[in-house]
Each structure stands twice: as structure tokens, then as C-alpha cells.
Design a protein around this motif. Structure first.
Motif, mmCIF file in Angstrom:
data_model
loop_
_atom_site.group_PDB
_atom_site.id
_atom_site.type_symbol
_atom_site.label_atom_id
_atom_site.label_comp_id
_atom_site.label_asym_id
_atom_site.label_seq_id
_atom_site.Cartn_x
_atom_site.Cartn_y
_atom_site.Cartn_z
ATOM 1 N N ALA A 167 0.835 -1.206 0.000
ATOM 2 C CA ALA A 167 0.000 0.000 0.000
ATOM 3 C C ALA A 167 0.868 1.255 0.000
ATOM 4 O O ALA A 167 0.579 2.221 -0.718
ATOM 5 N N VAL A 168 1.942 1.234 0.790
ATOM 6 C CA VAL A 168 2.863 2.374 0.791
ATOM 7 C C VAL A 168 3.469 2.544 -0.598
ATOM 8 O O VAL A 168 3.554 3.666 -1.115
ATOM 9 N N SER A 169 3.864 1.445 -1.229
ATOM 10 C CA SER A 169 4.420 1.517 -2.593
ATOM 11 C C SER A 169 3.405 2.095 -3.568
ATOM 12 O O SER A 169 3.753 2.900 -4.442
ATOM 13 N N ASP A 170 2.155 1.706 -3.411
ATOM 14 C CA ASP A 170 1.100 2.219 -4.285
ATOM 15 C C ASP A 170 0.910 3.728 -4.104
ATOM 16 O O ASP A 170 0.707 4.459 -5.070
ATOM 17 N N VAL A 171 0.986 4.171 -2.855
ATOM 18 C CA VAL A 171 0.855 5.607 -2.574
ATOM 19 C C VAL A 171 2.019 6.369 -3.205
ATOM 20 O O VAL A 171 1.822 7.408 -3.852
ATOM 21 N N VAL A 172 3.233 5.863 -3.031
ATOM 22 C CA VAL A 172 4.410 6.518 -3.619
ATOM 23 C C VAL A 172 4.265 6.584 -5.133
ATOM 24 O O VAL A 172 4.532 7.616 -5.754
ATOM 25 N N ALA A 173 3.804 5.490 -5.738
ATOM 26 C CA ALA A 173 3.620 5.465 -7.195
ATOM 27 C C ALA A 173 2.542 6.461 -7.633
ATOM 28 O O ALA A 173 2.704 7.143 -8.661
ATOM 29 N N ALA A 174 1.467 6.559 -6.877
ATOM 30 C CA ALA A 174 0.390 7.482 -7.240
ATOM 31 C C ALA A 174 0.864 8.934 -7.158
ATOM 32 O O ALA A 174 0.577 9.750 -8.040
ATOM 33 N N ILE A 175 1.591 9.261 -6.104
ATOM 34 C CA ILE A 175 2.128 10.620 -5.975
ATOM 35 C C ILE A 175 3.157 10.873 -7.089
ATOM 36 O O ILE A 175 3.201 11.952 -7.678
ATOM 37 N N GLY A 176 3.972 9.877 -7.382
ATOM 38 C CA GLY A 176 4.941 10.002 -8.463
ATOM 39 C C GLY A 176 4.264 10.265 -9.801
ATOM 40 O O GLY A 176 4.769 11.052 -10.603
ATOM 41 N N ALA A 177 3.122 9.637 -10.032
ATOM 42 C CA ALA A 177 2.374 9.881 -11.271
ATOM 43 C C ALA A 177 1.896 11.331 -11.345
ATOM 44 O O ALA A 177 1.916 11.947 -12.421
ATOM 45 N N LEU A 178 1.493 11.877 -10.206
ATOM 46 C CA LEU A 178 1.107 13.294 -10.185
ATOM 47 C C LEU A 178 2.295 14.179 -10.494
ATOM 48 O O LEU A 178 2.179 15.179 -11.198
ATOM 49 N N LEU A 179 3.439 13.813 -9.968
ATOM 50 C CA LEU A 179 4.666 14.578 -10.201
ATOM 51 C C LEU A 179 5.048 14.536 -11.671
ATOM 52 O O LEU A 179 5.461 15.544 -12.241
#
Length: 98
Positions: free
Chosen positions: A83-95
Motif C-alpha cells: 500500500a505504501v508503494s502504491d501511494v508513492v507510485a500514485a504521488i509520483g504519477a502526479l509529479l
């Protein structure tokens, strides 16, 4: 152009700040009101676009700090770290989309 909630809030804060300045200025009210509105819109757009990458990068670092350091390998721990990895990936996609 559709404005985001953050842009609208920031624009309001800038406008309020400029309105407070009006109390010390001797400029014609209508001219100053038009100038405040233009500046508030312009600054809100510029400030958000320049700050967003930094804010998202900070969010990624904060999320990465949530990884379990002493994971036991249980399904629950694995799910949490995923879940933490998914959150990091989602924020990275916004970036990436800036």
C-alpha cells in the motif's frame, strides 16, 4: 481554464493581502480592484505551478518513511508495504504529470 481548489484558495489569500495593502494606498479604488484581481490570478497560477513539484516530492519522501522497517513477512506487513508503494507510485504519477 478550470481552477483547482488550491488555486482558488491561494488566489483568495493573495487578493486579501492586496486588499489590505489598499488601505495604505491612495489609488483609485476601481483601478486598484482590477489590478488586485489580475495579480491574484497571475500569482496564484505561477506560485502553484512552481511549488507543486516540491510539495509532491516532499509527499513522496513522507510516504516512503512509512515503510515497515522490521517487516515480519506476514501477509499483513506485505500488504501494508505494498500500500505504501502504491501511494508513492500514485504521488509520483502526479509529479510526472505536473
Amino acid at each position: 481554464m478550470t481552477k483547482t481548489e488550491s488555486e482558488i484558495k491561494l488566489q483568495g489569500r493573495i487578493y486579501d493581502s492586496l486588499a489590505a495593502f489598499n488601505k495604505t494606498a491612495e489609488w483609485p479604488a476601481l483601478q486598484l480592484a482590477q489590478m488586485r484581481q489580475h495579480l491574484a490570478e497571475h500569482l496564484a497560477n505561477d506560485l502553484l505551478s512552481s511549488c507543486r513539484p516540491d510539495i509532491l516530492a516532499e509527499a513522496i519522501e513522507a510516504a516512503r518513511g512509512e515503510y515497515l522497517e522490521d517487516s515480519t513477512g506476514t501477509p499483513e506487513d506485505e500488504a501494508y508495504n505494498q500500500a505504501v508503494s502504491d501511494v508513492v507510485a500514485a504521488i509520483g504519477a502526479l509529479l510526472e504529470g505536473k
